[in-house]
Design an enzyme around this catalytic site. Sequence first.
Site, PDB file in Angstrom:
ATOM      1  N   LYS A  11       0.813  -1.219   0.000  1.00 47.47           N
ATOM      2  CA  LYS A  11       0.000   0.000   0.000  1.00 47.47           C
ATOM      3  C   LYS A  11       0.852   1.278   0.000  1.00 47.47           C
ATOM      4  O   LYS A  11       2.070   1.221   0.247  1.00 47.47           O
ATOM      5  CB  LYS A  11      -0.941  -0.042   1.209  1.00 47.47           C
ATOM      6  CG  LYS A  11      -1.993  -1.141   1.103  1.00 47.47           C
ATOM      7  CD  LYS A  11      -2.952  -1.109   2.280  1.00 47.47           C
ATOM      8  CE  LYS A  11      -4.042  -2.143   2.119  1.00 47.47           C
ATOM      9  NZ  LYS A  11      -4.992  -2.105   3.249  1.00 47.47           N
ATOM     10  N   TYR A  51     -12.501  -2.363  -3.379  1.00 49.07           N
ATOM     11  CA  TYR A  51     -13.098  -2.339  -2.037  1.00 49.07           C
ATOM     12  C   TYR A  51     -14.625  -2.352  -2.068  1.00 49.07           C
ATOM     13  O   TYR A  51     -15.264  -1.931  -1.096  1.00 49.07           O
ATOM     14  CB  TYR A  51     -12.580  -1.127  -1.256  1.00 49.07           C
ATOM     15  CG  TYR A  51     -11.163  -1.339  -0.737  1.00 49.07           C
ATOM     16  CD1 TYR A  51     -10.856  -2.392   0.126  1.00 49.07           C
ATOM     17  CD2 TYR A  51     -10.121  -0.487  -1.117  1.00 49.07           C
ATOM     18  CE1 TYR A  51      -9.565  -2.607   0.586  1.00 49.07           C
ATOM     19  CE2 TYR A  51      -8.815  -0.697  -0.653  1.00 49.07           C
ATOM     20  CZ  TYR A  51      -8.566  -1.755   0.201  1.00 49.07           C
ATOM     21  OH  TYR A  51      -7.285  -1.969   0.674  1.00 49.07           O
ATOM     22  N   ASN A 114      -2.274   0.246   6.993  1.00 50.60           N
ATOM     23  CA  ASN A 114      -1.862  -1.108   7.404  1.00 50.60           C
ATOM     24  C   ASN A 114      -0.946  -1.827   6.399  1.00 50.60           C
ATOM     25  O   ASN A 114      -0.964  -3.050   6.288  1.00 50.60           O
ATOM     26  CB  ASN A 114      -3.077  -1.950   7.809  1.00 50.60           C
ATOM     27  CG  ASN A 114      -3.995  -2.261   6.663  1.00 50.60           C
ATOM     28  OD1 ASN A 114      -3.868  -1.678   5.596  1.00 50.60           O
ATOM     29  ND2 ASN A 114      -4.920  -3.179   6.867  1.00 50.60           N
ATOM     30  N   HIS A 117      -2.140  -5.329   1.563  1.00 51.69           N
ATOM     31  CA  HIS A 117      -3.409  -6.047   1.409  1.00 51.69           C
ATOM     32  C   HIS A 117      -3.102  -7.433   0.858  1.00 51.69           C
ATOM     33  O   HIS A 117      -2.208  -7.583   0.026  1.00 51.69           O
ATOM     34  CB  HIS A 117      -4.329  -5.312   0.422  1.00 51.69           C
ATOM     35  CG  HIS A 117      -5.489  -6.137  -0.017  1.00 51.69           C
ATOM     36  ND1 HIS A 117      -6.674  -6.208   0.688  1.00 51.69           N
ATOM     37  CD2 HIS A 117      -5.633  -6.965  -1.077  1.00 51.69           C
ATOM     38  CE1 HIS A 117      -7.487  -7.048   0.076  1.00 51.69           C
ATOM     39  NE2 HIS A 117      -6.882  -7.517  -0.998  1.00 51.69           N
ATOM     40  N   GLU A 128      -9.777 -10.494  -7.366  1.00 55.35           N
ATOM     41  CA  GLU A 128      -8.757  -9.433  -7.307  1.00 55.35           C
ATOM     42  C   GLU A 128      -7.674  -9.619  -8.379  1.00 55.35           C
ATOM     43  O   GLU A 128      -7.218  -8.636  -8.973  1.00 55.35           O
ATOM     44  CB  GLU A 128      -8.160  -9.382  -5.899  1.00 55.35           C
ATOM     45  CG  GLU A 128      -9.185  -8.879  -4.884  1.00 55.35           C
ATOM     46  CD  GLU A 128      -8.751  -8.924  -3.423  1.00 55.35           C
ATOM     47  OE1 GLU A 128      -9.494  -8.400  -2.579  1.00 55.35           O
ATOM     48  OE2 GLU A 128      -7.682  -9.503  -3.127  1.00 55.35           O
TER      49      GLU A 128
HETATM   50  P1  CMP Z   1      -7.473  -4.467   3.733  1.00 58.43           P
HETATM   51  O1  CMP Z   1      -6.933  -5.794   4.132  1.00 58.43           O
HETATM   52  O2  CMP Z   1      -6.926  -3.872   2.467  1.00 58.43           O
HETATM   53  O3  CMP Z   1      -9.086  -4.525   3.629  1.00 58.43           O
HETATM   54  C1  CMP Z   1      -9.923  -3.424   3.921  1.00 58.43           C
HETATM   55  C2  CMP Z   1      -9.166  -2.202   4.313  1.00 58.43           C
HETATM   56  O4  CMP Z   1      -9.903  -1.126   4.840  1.00 58.43           O
HETATM   57  C3  CMP Z   1      -8.210  -2.594   5.411  1.00 58.43           C
HETATM   58  O5  CMP Z   1      -7.187  -3.423   4.914  1.00 58.43           O
HETATM   59  C4  CMP Z   1      -7.768  -1.216   5.914  1.00 58.43           C
HETATM   60  O6  CMP Z   1      -6.767  -0.646   5.075  1.00 58.43           O
HETATM   61  C5  CMP Z   1      -9.039  -0.392   5.723  1.00 58.43           C
HETATM   62  N1  CMP Z   1      -9.721  -0.120   6.995  1.00 58.43           N
HETATM   63  C6  CMP Z   1      -9.750   1.061   7.611  1.00 58.43           C
HETATM   64  N2  CMP Z   1     -10.493   1.002   8.728  1.00 58.43           N
HETATM   65  C7  CMP Z   1     -10.951  -0.266   8.833  1.00 58.43           C
HETATM   66  C8  CMP Z   1     -11.762  -0.974   9.783  1.00 58.43           C
HETATM   67  N3  CMP Z   1     -12.261  -0.357  10.845  1.00 58.43           N
HETATM   68  N4  CMP Z   1     -12.001  -2.284   9.575  1.00 58.43           N
HETATM   69  C9  CMP Z   1     -11.514  -2.923   8.489  1.00 58.43           C
HETATM   70  N5  CMP Z   1     -10.735  -2.301   7.559  1.00 58.43           N
HETATM   71  C10 CMP Z   1     -10.457  -0.988   7.725  1.00 58.43           C
END
Ligand code: CMP
Length: 151
Positions: A11, A51, A114, A117, A128
Amino acid sequence: MRKERTFAMIKPDAVQRGFIGEIISRFEKKGIKIVAMKLVAVDRNLAEKHYEVHKGKPFFEPTIQYITSSPVVAMVLEGFNVIEMVRAMTGATNPQNAAMGTIRGDFGQFIGRNIIHASDGKDTASFEINLWFSPQEIAQYSRIDEQWLTE
Ligand code: CMP
């Protein structure tokens, strides 16, 4: 064990913080084969499709903003049980809960930043991979270490 493919995305925060090499290196050292990879400046359309399952949730818009804020590195990884293995290497979605030794546990602090992904299942992986890559972008080749990785 089945040979399968998964999708992973380094990311914007990880690209900006110089973790592309570190993250790719972990996959390489584990013996996971990279079969496609590219740096992508993600537009809103692609981010929303990626998403779409989170549409309507409070974090949807901030996540779209985050993913489109700077380039990402998208890749397709191949190996036995690779979907689960890459999820394990990635760690819990919230870096605060991610175990040390995982990518998020070692490099992240906030759920909205984070690091990486990774597809969470077989259907998601297939969706995906097709969203981010054309079949022509996915290479088929053997790694020289393959015979030493399997029993
Ligand atoms: P990812 O694994 O890419 O899948 C959904 C993404 O939404 C997650 O990682 C985070 O980058 C983002 N995100 C932000 N806030 C939340 C939350 N409260 N719960 C889950 N995903 C979140």
